[in-house]
Design an enzyme around this catalytic site. Structure first.
Site, mmCIF file in Angstrom:
data_model
loop_
_atom_site.group_PDB
_atom_site.id
_atom_site.type_symbol
_atom_site.label_atom_id
_atom_site.label_comp_id
_atom_site.label_asym_id
_atom_site.label_seq_id
_atom_site.Cartn_x
_atom_site.Cartn_y
_atom_site.Cartn_z
ATOM 1 N N ASP A 142 0.815 -1.204 0.000
ATOM 2 C CA ASP A 142 0.000 0.000 0.000
ATOM 3 C C ASP A 142 0.857 1.267 0.000
ATOM 4 O O ASP A 142 0.435 2.308 -0.501
ATOM 5 C CB ASP A 142 -0.920 0.011 1.224
ATOM 6 C CG ASP A 142 -1.978 -1.078 1.158
ATOM 7 O OD1 ASP A 142 -2.151 -1.671 0.072
ATOM 8 O OD2 ASP A 142 -2.619 -1.347 2.187
ATOM 9 N N GLY A 143 2.063 1.173 0.552
ATOM 10 C CA GLY A 143 2.942 2.338 0.601
ATOM 11 C C GLY A 143 3.323 2.857 -0.768
ATOM 12 O O GLY A 143 3.564 4.060 -0.932
ATOM 13 N N ASN A 238 -4.214 9.170 2.908
ATOM 14 C CA ASN A 238 -4.679 8.414 4.075
ATOM 15 C C ASN A 238 -5.098 9.316 5.233
ATOM 16 O O ASN A 238 -6.265 9.401 5.555
ATOM 17 C CB ASN A 238 -3.597 7.437 4.562
ATOM 18 C CG ASN A 238 -3.856 6.019 4.105
ATOM 19 O OD1 ASN A 238 -4.842 5.733 3.436
ATOM 20 N ND2 ASN A 238 -2.956 5.114 4.454
ATOM 21 N N ASP A 268 -3.108 11.504 23.307
ATOM 22 C CA ASP A 268 -1.879 11.280 22.545
ATOM 23 C C ASP A 268 -1.896 11.997 21.203
ATOM 24 O O ASP A 268 -0.862 12.122 20.554
ATOM 25 C CB ASP A 268 -1.660 9.779 22.323
ATOM 26 C CG ASP A 268 -1.109 9.085 23.554
ATOM 27 O OD1 ASP A 268 -0.789 9.793 24.519
ATOM 28 O OD2 ASP A 268 -1.000 7.840 23.559
#
Length: 397
Positions: A142-143, A238, A268
């Site tokens: 996917d990268g 994304n 966070d």
């Protein structure tokens, strides 16, 4: 709701004037120099039925960009086979990134040297290939598709992604029958899914100390502090992730929606994702999974300091702004699809809205079937052992 801050969209009577569409911008449906989406007169609420989204060509494609995952020996043979097929079999102009050809396994292959001489090369962030490439082929996980998206800040050529990586949620094609599949793409009229992107603008206040000089030319140590503004823009497929970075303190950032202060995120961090990104970091943080054809933006807190802070989905047309809270103990950090990570300080702002330049991702079958197959194969969605059949004899006990 928390206190509202001043809103330039309010008139003298205090009534908010809406300036943006709830459905988001109409996506540009020309992809690269030659591809476009086949027009369909049957549209509901200006959103096409996913099954009707088809790719066509204004002119036959002649150039292709091949994206290969760097430093992956398992992709060398598929890469060479594909490039030989495209250059010699289909007589196409092949674009390859320069750093891919610097791999000794490619540069040292004398049998492949004749093919590499025909390549057109480019360098990321230095060479503009936006109007030279007709479509893209990705080899990897996917990268590779995320990386291909980052190369095009406006119109993106159609992307055909082969599953040769570790996950393959966005890469529906298998390499076994690549020749027939590539031929089908070149002929046109294939199903596509328009993966919306986020248009992100980062405005940073650069505080610099300007030394003062006296009449004799002596530099004085106590300088005046001057501010200059620096703006950067990104297209994100994304998600945008704002987190607390290396600090041990909670992140403390204000979240605005169309100029209104909606909430302060304490935890966070926060994830602002597209529907495509909903199955990435967002789902790991407890968010729902959204089909890529849904026009929306998802806001997901990361380990919030409140049990009632749940992920929310907002219309694609809104404009989000994230700023460091006035009383924040530490700075924040932001990254875009896992890249371009940078620090956010007081006075900096991150503005996010839906981009009008989506990524046209070519489907193996169609947008619906491909998505559910990816859920089942990659995420093992709703996989469980089924109950045994209950016979009539069993019902008696």
């Amino acid at each position: 709701f928390p206190d509202r801050r001043s809103d330039p969209n309010r008139d003298s009577s205090g009534v908010s004037r809406r300036t943006q569409s709830l459905h988001g911008p109409s996506p540009v449906t020309t992809f690269g120099p030659k591809a476009c989406m086949l027009q369909n007169p049957h549209a509901v609420m200006h959103i096409q039925d996913p099954a009707s989204q088809r790719l066509t060509w204004n002119k036959p494609p002649k150039s292709v960009l091949v994206i290969k995952k760097i430093r992956d020996a398992s992709l060398l043979q598929p890469f060479k086979e594909l490039c030989m097929f495209l250059t010699e079999g289909k007589n196409m102009i092949v674009y390859v990134e320069k750093k891919v050809l610097e791999d000794p396994a490619i540069s040292g292959d004398e049998n492949f040297a004749a093919v590499t001489k025909k390549f057109c090369t480019f360098r990321e962030d230095l060479d503009d290939i936006s109007n030279r490439v007709d479509f893209i082929i990705c080899l990897g996980g996917d990268g590779t598709l995320l990386y291909a998206s980052s190369l095009f800040q406006e119109s993106v050529p159609p992307v055909m992604a082969f599953h040769l990586g570790s996950l393959g949620f966005l890469t529906p094609f298998k390499f076994d029958m690549y020749q027939s599949q590539v031929n089908q793409i070149i002929e046109g009229n294939t199903a596509i899914v328009l993966r919306s992107r986020l248009k992100v603008r980062v405005l940073k206040e650069n505080w610099e100390k300007k030394a003062r000089v006296d009449e004799k030319g002596i530099i004085l140590t106590n300088g005046d502090i001057e501010s200059s503004r620096k703006a950067m823009q990104y297209q994100v497929l994304n998600e945008v992730v704002v987190d607390r970075g290396p600090s041990s303190y909670l992140s403390n950032v204000d979240l605005f929606l169309d100029g209104h202060l909606i909430t302060t995120v304490q935890g966070d961090g926060v994830i602002v994702s597209t529907p495509t990104g909903s199955t990435a970091y967002a789902v790991a943080a407890g968010a729902s999974m959204i089909h890529p054809n849904v026009p929306a933006i998802m806001i997901t807190p990361i380990c919030p300091h409140s049990l009632s802070f749940r992920p929310i989905v907002v219309p694609a047309g809104v404009e989000l702004k994230i700023m460091l809270s006035r009383d924040a103990r530490n700075t924040a950090w932001v990254s875009f699809d896992g890249r371009k990570r940078q620090e956010i300080c007081h006075g900096d702002s991150i503005t996010i809205t839906t981009s009008c330049f989506p990524v046209p991702s070519i489907c193996f079958r169609d947008p619906v079937n491909d998505w559910f197959e990816s859920l089942a194969e990659c995420l093992h969605w709703n996989v469980r052992k089924k109950q045994n059949y209950l016979s009539s004899e069993d019902e008696e006990f």
